[in-house]
Design a protein around this motif. Structure first.
Motif, PDB file in Angstrom:
ATOM      1  N   GLY A  10       0.877  -1.151  -0.067  1.00  0.00           N
ATOM      2  CA  GLY A  10      -0.045  -0.169  -0.134  1.00  0.00           C
ATOM      3  C   GLY A  10       0.979   1.216  -0.007  1.00  0.00           C
ATOM      4  O   GLY A  10       2.143   1.368   0.095  1.00  0.00           O
ATOM      5  N   ILE A  12       1.299   3.973   2.171  1.00  0.00           N
ATOM      6  CA  ILE A  12       2.398   4.447   3.178  1.00  0.00           C
ATOM      7  C   ILE A  12       3.332   3.262   3.768  1.00  0.00           C
ATOM      8  O   ILE A  12       4.358   3.433   3.942  1.00  0.00           O
ATOM      9  CB  ILE A  12       1.660   4.756   4.499  1.00  0.00           C
ATOM     10  CG1 ILE A  12       0.746   5.988   4.158  1.00  0.00           C
ATOM     11  CG2 ILE A  12       2.413   5.256   5.709  1.00  0.00           C
ATOM     12  CD1 ILE A  12      -0.200   6.450   5.155  1.00  0.00           C
ATOM     13  N   GLY A  13       2.672   2.030   3.762  1.00  0.00           N
ATOM     14  CA  GLY A  13       3.377   0.821   4.093  1.00  0.00           C
ATOM     15  C   GLY A  13       4.605   0.439   3.159  1.00  0.00           C
ATOM     16  O   GLY A  13       5.779   0.162   3.463  1.00  0.00           O
ATOM     17  N   ASN A  60      -6.893 -11.656   7.925  1.00  0.00           N
ATOM     18  CA  ASN A  60      -8.005 -12.313   8.628  1.00  0.00           C
ATOM     19  C   ASN A  60      -7.750 -13.765   8.631  1.00  0.00           C
ATOM     20  O   ASN A  60      -8.488 -14.493   9.575  1.00  0.00           O
ATOM     21  CB  ASN A  60      -9.245 -12.105   7.885  1.00  0.00           C
ATOM     22  CG  ASN A  60      -9.891 -10.810   8.548  1.00  0.00           C
ATOM     23  OD1 ASN A  60     -10.286 -10.906   9.749  1.00  0.00           O
ATOM     24  ND2 ASN A  60     -10.170  -9.666   7.975  1.00  0.00           N
ATOM     25  N   PHE A  83      -8.492  -1.045   5.455  1.00  0.00           N
ATOM     26  CA  PHE A  83      -9.240  -0.044   4.647  1.00  0.00           C
ATOM     27  C   PHE A  83      -9.419   1.221   5.207  1.00  0.00           C
ATOM     28  O   PHE A  83      -9.616   1.251   6.497  1.00  0.00           O
ATOM     29  CB  PHE A  83     -10.591  -0.896   4.292  1.00  0.00           C
ATOM     30  CG  PHE A  83     -10.433  -2.120   3.409  1.00  0.00           C
ATOM     31  CD1 PHE A  83      -9.600  -2.431   2.690  1.00  0.00           C
ATOM     32  CD2 PHE A  83     -11.777  -3.067   3.391  1.00  0.00           C
ATOM     33  CE1 PHE A  83      -9.530  -3.561   2.180  1.00  0.00           C
ATOM     34  CE2 PHE A  83     -11.734  -4.237   2.966  1.00  0.00           C
ATOM     35  CZ  PHE A  83     -10.666  -4.484   1.911  1.00  0.00           C
ATOM     36  N   THR A 124      -5.045   7.049  13.224  1.00  0.00           N
ATOM     37  CA  THR A 124      -5.595   8.402  12.517  1.00  0.00           C
ATOM     38  C   THR A 124      -6.304   9.340  13.306  1.00  0.00           C
ATOM     39  O   THR A 124      -7.139   9.084  14.216  1.00  0.00           O
ATOM     40  CB  THR A 124      -6.679   7.855  11.374  1.00  0.00           C
ATOM     41  OG1 THR A 124      -7.246   8.752  10.987  1.00  0.00           O
ATOM     42  CG2 THR A 124      -7.604   6.783  11.922  1.00  0.00           C
ATOM     43  N   PHE A 183      -2.363  12.711  10.324  1.00  0.00           N
ATOM     44  CA  PHE A 183      -3.244  13.494   9.812  1.00  0.00           C
ATOM     45  C   PHE A 183      -3.084  13.175   8.308  1.00  0.00           C
ATOM     46  O   PHE A 183      -3.236  11.868   7.890  1.00  0.00           O
ATOM     47  CB  PHE A 183      -2.863  14.970  10.147  1.00  0.00           C
ATOM     48  CG  PHE A 183      -3.642  15.258  11.618  1.00  0.00           C
ATOM     49  CD1 PHE A 183      -2.925  14.473  12.807  1.00  0.00           C
ATOM     50  CD2 PHE A 183      -4.378  16.133  12.057  1.00  0.00           C
ATOM     51  CE1 PHE A 183      -3.355  14.670  14.136  1.00  0.00           C
ATOM     52  CE2 PHE A 183      -4.975  16.092  13.154  1.00  0.00           C
ATOM     53  CZ  PHE A 183      -4.509  15.410  14.167  1.00  0.00           C
TER      54      PHE A 183
HETATM   55  N1  LIG Z   1      -3.209   7.918   3.860  1.00  0.00           N
HETATM   56  C1  LIG Z   1      -3.604   8.676   4.960  1.00  0.00           C
HETATM   57  O1  LIG Z   1      -3.623   9.965   4.850  1.00  0.00           O
HETATM   58  C2  LIG Z   1      -3.847   8.144   6.121  1.00  0.00           C
HETATM   59  C3  LIG Z   1      -4.207   8.951   7.247  1.00  0.00           C
HETATM   60  C4  LIG Z   1      -4.332   8.274   8.605  1.00  0.00           C
HETATM   61  C5  LIG Z   1      -4.218   7.040   8.710  1.00  0.00           C
HETATM   62  N2  LIG Z   1      -3.820   6.116   7.694  1.00  0.00           N
HETATM   63  C6  LIG Z   1      -3.630   4.717   7.889  1.00  0.00           C
HETATM   64  O2  LIG Z   1      -2.518   4.220   7.192  1.00  0.00           O
HETATM   65  C7  LIG Z   1      -2.518   3.051   7.016  1.00  0.00           C
HETATM   66  C8  LIG Z   1      -2.029   2.903   5.485  1.00  0.00           C
HETATM   67  O3  LIG Z   1      -2.750   3.861   4.664  1.00  0.00           O
HETATM   68  P1  LIG Z   1      -2.397   3.867   3.122  1.00  0.00           P
HETATM   69  O4  LIG Z   1      -3.187   5.162   2.623  1.00  0.00           O
HETATM   70  O5  LIG Z   1      -1.152   3.317   2.875  1.00  0.00           O
HETATM   71  O6  LIG Z   1      -3.716   2.691   2.715  1.00  0.00           O
HETATM   72  P2  LIG Z   1      -3.512   1.834   1.305  1.00  0.00           P
HETATM   73  O7  LIG Z   1      -4.834   1.300   1.006  1.00  0.00           O
HETATM   74  O8  LIG Z   1      -2.794   2.294   0.314  1.00  0.00           O
HETATM   75  O9  LIG Z   1      -2.493   0.678   2.128  1.00  0.00           O
HETATM   76  C9  LIG Z   1      -3.257  -0.373   2.750  1.00  0.00           C
HETATM   77  C10 LIG Z   1      -2.662  -1.663   2.301  1.00  0.00           C
HETATM   78  O10 LIG Z   1      -3.116  -2.945   3.302  1.00  0.00           O
HETATM   79  C11 LIG Z   1      -3.474  -4.020   2.426  1.00  0.00           C
HETATM   80  N3  LIG Z   1      -4.563  -4.762   3.069  1.00  0.00           N
HETATM   81  C12 LIG Z   1      -5.871  -4.148   3.610  1.00  0.00           C
HETATM   82  N4  LIG Z   1      -6.559  -5.056   4.260  1.00  0.00           N
HETATM   83  C13 LIG Z   1      -5.844  -6.285   4.223  1.00  0.00           C
HETATM   84  C14 LIG Z   1      -5.888  -7.748   4.747  1.00  0.00           C
HETATM   85  N5  LIG Z   1      -7.120  -7.699   5.442  1.00  0.00           N
HETATM   86  N6  LIG Z   1      -4.768  -8.335   4.514  1.00  0.00           N
HETATM   87  C15 LIG Z   1      -3.572  -8.246   3.853  1.00  0.00           C
HETATM   88  N7  LIG Z   1      -3.463  -7.001   3.540  1.00  0.00           N
HETATM   89  C16 LIG Z   1      -4.568  -5.824   3.703  1.00  0.00           C
HETATM   90  C17 LIG Z   1      -4.153  -3.277   0.972  1.00  0.00           C
HETATM   91  O11 LIG Z   1      -4.116  -4.253  -0.032  1.00  0.00           O
HETATM   92  C18 LIG Z   1      -3.199  -2.123   0.932  1.00  0.00           C
HETATM   93  O12 LIG Z   1      -1.819  -2.575   0.224  1.00  0.00           O
HETATM   94  C19 LIG Z   1      -3.927   2.583   7.019  1.00  0.00           C
HETATM   95  O13 LIG Z   1      -3.924   1.797   8.121  1.00  0.00           O
HETATM   96  C20 LIG Z   1      -4.635   3.792   7.179  1.00  0.00           C
HETATM   97  O14 LIG Z   1      -5.881   3.838   8.087  1.00  0.00           O
HETATM   98  C21 LIG Z   1      -3.619   6.651   6.419  1.00  0.00           C
END
Ligand SMILES: NC(=O)c1ccc[n+]([C@@H]2O[C@H](COP(=O)([O-])OP(=O)(O)OC[C@H]3O[C@@H](n4cnc5c(N)ncnc54)[C@H](O)[C@@H]3O)[C@@H](O)[C@H]2O)c1
Length: 335
Positions: A10, A12-13, A60, A83, A124, A183
């Motif tokens: 994803g 940020i990851g 899960n 999500f 978040t 944020f």
């Molecule tokens: N992007 C932002 O501005 C923001 C702000 C606050 C918090 N966050 C948190 O940061 C984290 C990352 O956000 P992001 O923007 O990179 O989201 P993203 O959707 O780009 O990345 C999430 C990743 O997790 C994977 N994933 C989801 N459910 C899964 C599961 N059950 N098993 C395995 N993989 C799974 C998805 O395939 C995806 O690659 C999230 O937890 C989000 O709540 C993001």
């Protein structure tokens, strides 16, 4: 260190994996690709060589997650997988409880199975809901009253992790979690190896920049009659590389038998129209837009008070000016 990163494919990851690899760590990425693409993992493999391992796994599935953690001797987990689309969570709340809370139950059990007790959790500012004006800028002691299933699911994870840590502490076992409450995250890798890659995209800055290319729909500004100087909503934007640096700082702050919450934002807010202008400048052309109706549940102003993280760590945002964010995001969108 051996670090496991969930949600590694994803947005940020993947940036966290890249930084950890650049810093010389061994990284094991987990993802099910439900919201991401294999091309991102390929970029991480190019950057990390044999220090990067990837396992496609549904979190899960507790058995599969435990098996994945057993593959590499994990010392620490960074849990990004979730999500994170607010309107989707309003429409399909159970999806969010299942995917965000259910998968976290599974992950904590899997960590117990391999006796890994260090966790950094992506929380978040949505857990704060719509704070009263006296709570802005938002400190960690602001009451957490989320207003949708996404925020609720993240707050439930924080509560579950507190209970997990406490139950282990009673048995004199070490479990510690840092909650980083982000944020608005934006921007991309400074070497353009990866960037924000969502389909559909729901975040303001990439939507602006895609609109600027002319290949995507114009931006819709959701309401210009808010009680803010230009009438549009104000948010606190943090560059993804600054955010990842907060995780690096947090590694040394993971408590032995406790949890610690820190906001990650700059303390400076920008309105939608200010973002639009920064994106137009970065792209060298106007971002086409029109003003639409307000969206339900959009608070006028969400800005962090970053005093806690600044006081406890060496973290300072160095790339989070709107100009820097928009420039790096534009290079990625226009690649
Ligand atoms: N992007 C932002 O501005 C923001 C702000 C606050 C918090 N966050 C948190 O940061 C984290 C990352 O956000 P992001 O923007 O990179 O989201 P993203 O959707 O780009 O990345 C999430 C990743 O997790 C994977 N994933 C989801 N459910 C899964 C599961 N059950 N098993 C395995 N993989 C799974 C998805 O395939 C995806 O690659 C999230 O937890 C989000 O709540 C993001």
């Amino acid at each position: 260190m051996h670090i496991t990163v969930t949600g590694a494919a994803g947005y940020i990851g993947s940036h966290a994996c890249l930084k950890l690899l650049d810093d010389g760590h061994q990284v094991h990425g987990l993802d099910n690709y439900s919201r991401s693409f294999e091309r991102t993992v390929q970029a991480l493999q190019r950057a990390g060589g044999d220090r990067f391992h990837f396992t496609r796994v549904e979190l899960n599935d507790q058995h599969a997650t435990t098996q994945a953690l057993k593959l590499h001797a994990t010392e620490l987990v960074m849990h990004f997988a979730a999500f994170a689309v607010v309107p989707e969570s309003v429409k399909f709340p159970l999806l969010y409880w299942h995917n965000n809370v259910g998968a976290t139950v599974s992950l904590l059990n899997a960590m117990d199975a391999v006796d890994c007790g260090k966790l950094i959790f992506s929380s978040t500012c949505a857990t704060y809901g719509e704070p009263a004006p006296e709570h802005i800028p938002i400190g960690e002691d602001c009451p957490q009253r989320p207003t949708h299933a996404y925020g609720e699911s993240k707050l439930a994870c924080e509560h579950m992790m507190q209970a997990w840590v406490q139950s282990h502490a009673l048995a004199e076992r070490d479990r510690g979690v840092v909650f980083l409450r982000y944020f608005n995250v934006a921007g991309g890798d400074h070497l353009d190896r990866i960037g924000e890659d969502h389909d559909p995209e729901t975040h303001l800055i990439p939507i602006c920049l895609r609109a600027a290319t002319g290949r995507h729909a114009p931006l819709v500004v959701h309401g210009n009659d808010y009680p803010t100087p230009d009438g549009t909503c104000i948010r606190d934007y943090v560059h993804v590389e600054d955010l990842v640096q907060a995780h690096i700082e947090a590694i040394n702050l993971i408590p032995r038998r406790d949890t610690l919450a820190m906001n990650v934002g700059t303390g400076v807010g920008a309105s939608v129209l200010e973002v639009l202008r920064a994106c137009s400048l970065a792209a060298g052309r106007e971002v086409p837009f029109h003003v639409g109706a307000r969206r339900n549940g959009d608070p006028p102003r969400l800005v962090s008070n970053p005093e806690k993280i600044v006081g406890l760590t060496n973290w300072r945002p160095t790339r989070s000016s709107l100009e820097d964010i928009a420039r790096s995001a534009w290079r990625w969108v226009n690649r």
